[in-house]
Write an enzyme that holds these catalytic residues in place. Structure first.
Site, short mmCIF file in Angstrom:
data_model
loop_
_atom_site.label_atom_id
_atom_site.label_comp_id
_atom_site.label_asym_id
_atom_site.label_seq_id
_atom_site.Cartn_x
_atom_site.Cartn_y
_atom_site.Cartn_z
N ASP A 163 23.56 24.16 17.47
CA ASP A 163 23.02 22.93 18.06
C ASP A 163 21.88 22.71 18.70
O ASP A 163 21.27 23.56 18.44
CB ASP A 163 23.78 23.29 20.39
CG ASP A 163 23.47 21.75 21.39
OD1 ASP A 163 24.80 21.46 21.13
OD2 ASP A 163 22.64 22.05 21.71
N GLU A 286 9.91 11.06 33.40
CA GLU A 286 10.70 11.16 32.33
C GLU A 286 11.93 10.03 32.73
O GLU A 286 11.56 8.88 33.05
CB GLU A 286 12.35 12.21 34.03
CG GLU A 286 11.88 13.46 33.83
CD GLU A 286 12.27 13.99 32.49
OE1 GLU A 286 12.27 13.49 31.10
OE2 GLU A 286 12.08 15.17 32.31
#
Length: 489
Positions: A163, A286
């Site tokens: 991944d 963020e």
């Protein structure tokens, strides 16, 4: 010109005026660089004043001779289209096709891996990643310097499935980096498996790669379930398998054409406070536009080596900016478009992950109704979108005569084709995203935990039986250039 790595991507951009700006003026990576780009090209949820602008290459980084920092490469949908040889409005469909037709990576030996031109091993005298690489900070309140656009590659310790995803990486010491996992991330599942056995998880951190590889990293389950290698999407987008090479110090692979590879291991049963060196209480800005809180207990990557190209480029982003919208939003659009196309072929015309949601929270879905039954099908598409992407919070449905990429047009539909008591579908108590400060029990005591939220489908489509009442004024389609030379769409 073919793109196969970051440098060839920059060569392509350099041929398009206004898409890449290079400067030799000295820049401090600690706060100053992000402060500059915040004004020039960050966009999205960044506090105003901001705008969309060119990517910027800073070639004179204070304290780091020979290193360069690139910001904003993917901070416009237009640039993403240029780098993937695709019209910007067709990126959704291109990505959906890439998921359907993945292309496996290609393994090469070290002689074909420019990422290993220069090698620094952790047991070398004076090894310190803080002086080797200019990891920037976005603000003066950041927990520390971050690698903001770094692809972490890990493998399932049981079956070897790989991944690759982008995570929040804060440099903590000369050879340690903390890593933040949002809930449900696959590499975190691999880490937990290894930790249960008392073992470290080897990972490579890949910085500065082909934009196609970056763009494939943000697909999530159920579109890319556990065991699906997102690098195969990057390969399909480029039409060439991503080149991989064996790392030098750990049992893991790295992207052979990366600018920088950090080789390391996530240590079992070791945790650090994200802001242990600064005590700011903040992590970094963020994607929702807020400073994320510093996490009190994060896993640690023990660095074993840093390998680079000669004069490497550190690729970074401004946390809440348009670059995150491209990285997270376009794959989200494709995931939603794919599931809707599978369920209702031809019904959903377009999907758009809006910048105001950071590419994650808000999706505009354009549908074309052909019967009264489609009134319900439109809302079903909204529910499907919320199901296929768990972090999505709001869906706005619009008709085929509304441009989903034009916020003014969408707001017009929301104003004139919507009645709150009949067209708002609310789904309470659904899993969402921990970085939205409204998704907390402090904001709404009815929520059981952080990251749980109410979700909404905002149906701004006209009822099919009243379609004729909602016909927009039709103007002649006249080419204005004889009166306005140089006119462009």
């Amino acid at each position: 010109m073919a793109v196969h790595d970051l440098r060839s991507a920059l060569e392509v951009l350099a041929k398009h005026p206004g898409q890449l700006h290079t400067t030799n003026h000295p820049i401090d990576p600690m706060g100053e660089l992000a402060g500059v780009y915040k004004r020039v090209g960050a966009g999205a949820t960044v506090q105003r004043p901001t705008k969309l602008g060119p990517a910027m290459m800073f070639e004179n980084v204070k304290g780091y001779p020979g290193a360069r920092i690139l910001v904003g490469l993917l901070a416009s949908r237009q640039r993403v289209g240029m780098l993937l040889d695709c019209p910007p409005r067709e990126l959704t469909q291109k990505f959906a096709q890439a998921v359907r037709n993945p292309l496996e990576p290609v393994f090469v030996d070290a002689s074909q891996a420019p990422c290993q031109e220069v090698v620094h091993k952790a047991d070398d005298a004076g090894f310190d990643i803080r002086t080797l690489l200019p990891a920037p900070t976005n603000t003066d309140m950041d927990a520390g310097p971050y690698f903001c656009e770094a692809m972490v590659l890990g493998s399932d310790p049981d079956n070897g499935h790989t991944d690759v995803t982008i995570h929040r990486l804060c440099v903590q010491s000369e050879d340690e980096i903390s890593i933040f996992f949002a809930p449900g991330r696959h590499i975190d599942a691999f880490r937990k498996k290894a930790e249960a056995k008392g073992e470290a998880l080897p990972v490579s951190i890949n910085i500065g790669v082909d934009p196609a590889a970056y763009m494939g990293t943000s697909f999530e389950a159920p579109t890319t379930p556990l065991g699906f290698d997102e690098l195969t999407i990057g390969g399909a987008l480029r039409g060439e398998g991503v080149h991989l090479v064996e790392c030098l110090t750990i049992n893991q692979k790295a992207l052979a054409r990366a600018e920088i590879v950090i080789e390391g291991e996530i240590l079992p049963n070791v945790r650090v406070a994200e802001d242990q060196n600064t005590n700011t209480g903040h992590a970094m800005p963020e994607f929702p536009g807020y400073d994320g809180p510093a996490n009190p207990s994060l896993p640690v990557i023990k660095v074993k080596a840093v390998t680079t190209r000669t004069n490497p480029i550190v690729q970074t982003l401004v946390g809440p900016g348009e670059e995150h919208v491209s990285l997270a939003g376009i794959p989200t659009e494709a995931a939603v478009f794919k599931i809707c196309e599978d369920e209702f072929p031809g019904f959903v015309r377009q999907t758009y992950a809006h910048s105001s949601g950071g590419g994650k929270f808000l999706q505009i879905i354009q549908v074309e109704k052909t019967s009264e039954f489609d009134d319900g099908r439109a809302r079903q598409a909204g529910v499907l979108a919320l199901g296929v992407y768990s972090e999505l919070k709001h869906v706005v449905l619009v008709d085929e005569d509304v441009d989903p990429f034009d916020s003014e047009d969408v707001l017009w539909a929301m104003t004139t084709r919507f009645q709150a008591d009949r067209d708002l579908v609310i789904l309470p108590g659904i899993a969402g995203h921990v970085l939205d400060p409204s998704q907390t029990p402090q904001y709404n005591p009815a929520l059981p935990d952080k990251g749980v939220t109410a979700k909404m489908v905002y149906d701004a489509t006209r009822p099919y039986h009243l379609k004729d009442m909602f016909t927009r004024a039709q103007f002649r389609d006249v080419d204005p250039t004889p009166w306005y030379p140089g006119y462009q769409e």
